[in-house]
Design a protein around this motif. Sequence first.
Motif, PDB file in Angstrom:
ATOM      1  N   SER A 121      27.788  -5.566  36.895  1.00  0.00           N
ATOM      2  CA  SER A 121      28.299  -5.113  38.061  1.00  0.00           C
ATOM      3  C   SER A 121      29.717  -4.579  37.725  1.00  0.00           C
ATOM      4  CB  SER A 121      28.741  -6.308  38.747  1.00  0.00           C
ATOM      5  OG  SER A 121      27.497  -6.908  39.397  1.00  0.00           O
ATOM      6  N   VAL A 122      30.099  -3.481  38.523  1.00  0.00           N
ATOM      7  CA  VAL A 122      31.311  -2.784  38.205  1.00  0.00           C
ATOM      8  C   VAL A 122      32.334  -3.479  39.181  1.00  0.00           C
ATOM      9  CG1 VAL A 122      32.531  -0.438  37.858  1.00  0.00           C
ATOM     10  CG2 VAL A 122      30.268  -0.889  37.113  1.00  0.00           C
ATOM     11  N   THR A 123      33.442  -3.721  38.781  1.00  0.00           N
ATOM     12  CA  THR A 123      34.638  -4.091  39.933  1.00  0.00           C
ATOM     13  C   THR A 123      35.692  -3.193  39.714  1.00  0.00           C
ATOM     14  OG1 THR A 123      35.524  -5.738  38.318  1.00  0.00           O
ATOM     15  CG2 THR A 123      33.732  -6.443  39.675  1.00  0.00           C
ATOM     16  N   PHE A 124      36.225  -2.743  40.557  1.00  0.00           N
ATOM     17  CA  PHE A 124      37.551  -1.968  40.788  1.00  0.00           C
ATOM     18  C   PHE A 124      38.614  -2.573  41.908  1.00  0.00           C
ATOM     19  CE2 PHE A 124      33.860  -0.115  42.560  1.00  0.00           C
ATOM     20  CZ  PHE A 124      34.425   0.330  43.905  1.00  0.00           C
ATOM     21  N   SER A 125      39.773  -2.769  41.407  1.00  0.00           N
ATOM     22  CA  SER A 125      40.946  -3.163  42.227  1.00  0.00           C
ATOM     23  C   SER A 125      41.793  -2.108  42.459  1.00  0.00           C
ATOM     24  CB  SER A 125      41.782  -4.124  41.363  1.00  0.00           C
ATOM     25  OG  SER A 125      40.767  -5.224  40.814  1.00  0.00           O
ATOM     26  N   THR A 126      42.206  -2.419  43.916  1.00  0.00           N
ATOM     27  CA  THR A 126      43.268  -1.918  44.628  1.00  0.00           C
ATOM     28  C   THR A 126      44.551  -2.888  45.027  1.00  0.00           C
ATOM     29  OG1 THR A 126      42.613  -2.009  46.685  1.00  0.00           O
ATOM     30  CG2 THR A 126      41.643  -0.136  45.442  1.00  0.00           C
ATOM     31  N   ALA A 127      45.559  -2.400  45.499  1.00  0.00           N
ATOM     32  CA  ALA A 127      46.539  -3.278  45.979  1.00  0.00           C
ATOM     33  C   ALA A 127      46.073  -4.237  47.000  1.00  0.00           C
ATOM     34  CB  ALA A 127      47.862  -2.636  46.404  1.00  0.00           C
ATOM     35  N   ALA A 128      44.962  -3.649  47.816  1.00  0.00           N
ATOM     36  CA  ALA A 128      44.444  -4.226  49.024  1.00  0.00           C
ATOM     37  C   ALA A 128      43.137  -5.447  48.500  1.00  0.00           C
ATOM     38  CB  ALA A 128      43.967  -3.431  49.930  1.00  0.00           C
ATOM     39  N   GLY A 129      42.920  -5.224  47.385  1.00  0.00           N
ATOM     40  CA  GLY A 129      41.888  -6.366  47.113  1.00  0.00           C
ATOM     41  C   GLY A 129      40.908  -5.662  45.952  1.00  0.00           C
ATOM     42  N   LYS A 130      39.754  -6.348  45.881  1.00  0.00           N
ATOM     43  CA  LYS A 130      38.694  -6.042  44.891  1.00  0.00           C
ATOM     44  C   LYS A 130      37.460  -5.529  45.716  1.00  0.00           C
ATOM     45  CE  LYS A 130      39.640  -8.582  40.676  1.00  0.00           C
ATOM     46  NZ  LYS A 130      38.912  -9.524  39.770  1.00  0.00           N
ATOM     47  N   HIS A 131      36.807  -4.563  44.863  1.00  0.00           N
ATOM     48  CA  HIS A 131      35.352  -3.948  45.431  1.00  0.00           C
ATOM     49  C   HIS A 131      34.657  -4.069  44.219  1.00  0.00           C
ATOM     50  CE1 HIS A 131      37.684  -2.770  48.991  1.00  0.00           C
ATOM     51  NE2 HIS A 131      38.584  -2.284  48.016  1.00  0.00           N
ATOM     52  N   HIS A 132      33.399  -3.962  44.451  1.00  0.00           N
ATOM     53  CA  HIS A 132      32.297  -3.950  43.480  1.00  0.00           C
ATOM     54  C   HIS A 132      30.919  -3.029  43.913  1.00  0.00           C
ATOM     55  CE1 HIS A 132      30.305  -7.188  45.461  1.00  0.00           C
ATOM     56  NE2 HIS A 132      29.448  -6.887  44.852  1.00  0.00           N
ATOM     57  N   ILE A 133      30.525  -2.435  42.616  1.00  0.00           N
ATOM     58  CA  ILE A 133      28.992  -2.110  42.882  1.00  0.00           C
ATOM     59  C   ILE A 133      28.063  -3.115  42.038  1.00  0.00           C
ATOM     60  CG2 ILE A 133      27.574  -0.323  42.218  1.00  0.00           C
ATOM     61  CD1 ILE A 133      30.226   1.648  42.358  1.00  0.00           C
ATOM     62  N   PRO A 134      27.288  -3.760  42.466  1.00  0.00           N
ATOM     63  CA  PRO A 134      26.476  -4.762  41.965  1.00  0.00           C
ATOM     64  C   PRO A 134      25.466  -4.388  41.317  1.00  0.00           C
ATOM     65  CG  PRO A 134      26.038  -5.090  44.215  1.00  0.00           C
ATOM     66  CD  PRO A 134      27.110  -3.940  44.066  1.00  0.00           C
ATOM     67  N   ALA A 135      24.913  -4.941  40.156  1.00  0.00           N
ATOM     68  CA  ALA A 135      23.561  -4.717  39.721  1.00  0.00           C
ATOM     69  C   ALA A 135      23.068  -3.287  39.099  1.00  0.00           C
ATOM     70  CB  ALA A 135      22.655  -5.588  40.434  1.00  0.00           C
ATOM     71  N   LEU A 136      24.149  -2.710  38.407  1.00  0.00           N
ATOM     72  CA  LEU A 136      23.532  -1.623  37.557  1.00  0.00           C
ATOM     73  C   LEU A 136      23.002  -2.001  36.445  1.00  0.00           C
ATOM     74  CD1 LEU A 136      26.960   0.617  38.670  1.00  0.00           C
ATOM     75  CD2 LEU A 136      24.627   0.558  39.865  1.00  0.00           C
ATOM     76  N   ALA A 137      22.054  -0.754  35.967  1.00  0.00           N
ATOM     77  CA  ALA A 137      21.768  -1.060  34.405  1.00  0.00           C
ATOM     78  C   ALA A 137      22.706  -0.952  33.613  1.00  0.00           C
ATOM     79  CB  ALA A 137      20.700   0.097  34.136  1.00  0.00           C
ATOM     80  N   ASP A 138      22.812  -1.755  32.459  1.00  0.00           N
ATOM     81  CA  ASP A 138      23.911  -1.676  31.566  1.00  0.00           C
ATOM     82  C   ASP A 138      24.623  -0.514  31.178  1.00  0.00           C
ATOM     83  OD1 ASP A 138      23.885  -4.535  31.491  1.00  0.00           O
ATOM     84  OD2 ASP A 138      22.769  -4.635  29.618  1.00  0.00           O
ATOM     85  N   ASP A 139      23.871   0.452  31.022  1.00  0.00           N
ATOM     86  CA  ASP A 139      24.354   1.705  30.467  1.00  0.00           C
ATOM     87  C   ASP A 139      24.903   2.592  31.573  1.00  0.00           C
ATOM     88  OD1 ASP A 139      21.785   2.046  31.504  1.00  0.00           O
ATOM     89  OD2 ASP A 139      21.184   3.758  29.957  1.00  0.00           O
TER      90      ASP A 139
END
Length: 159
Positions: A121-139
């Motif tokens: 999963s890829v997570t990214f943060s902003t001042a307002a909180g965290k968001h994510h894109i779940p379950a992507l192939a590792d590469d």
Amino acid sequence: MDIQPGETIDRRAVTAWQWSAAITSLCIAAVGAVIIIIAIKYNWPGWITVLIGAAIILEMYLDIIVIPPLRWKRWRYEIREEEIDLLHGVVFVKRTMIPMIRIQHVDTHQGPILRKYGLTSVTFSTAAGKHHIPALADDTAALVRNRIAELARVNNEDI
């Protein structure tokens, strides 16, 4: 006409989510079994044990069989120069647009179930909180993480 995000998460997410739901459902079933044993021991009305058993079976069916494929079908994302567009939800659909200029940190996350299926999963943060894109192939996750980091850095340098 509103253009929907075009990228999907990996199909193996369904199996990973089903295993995760099965583990959670087994814990719920264990608690339910204890309550049923107590109900039988203390002669509670029979409908209570039937209701508890039916609720556990329904929960397991929905969480393991029904929801993961629907969740996968709905999850969409797109990474654009100026923003990240996320669309997800089963019953209630949520669409989020995160401006690149607001992204402060990007990272990847992989638990034991995702690792078994080669997903991250890829997570990214902003001042307002965290968001994510779940379950992507590792590469794919590594490429997405690097792309977001690059675009966020470029857009933040423009300030």
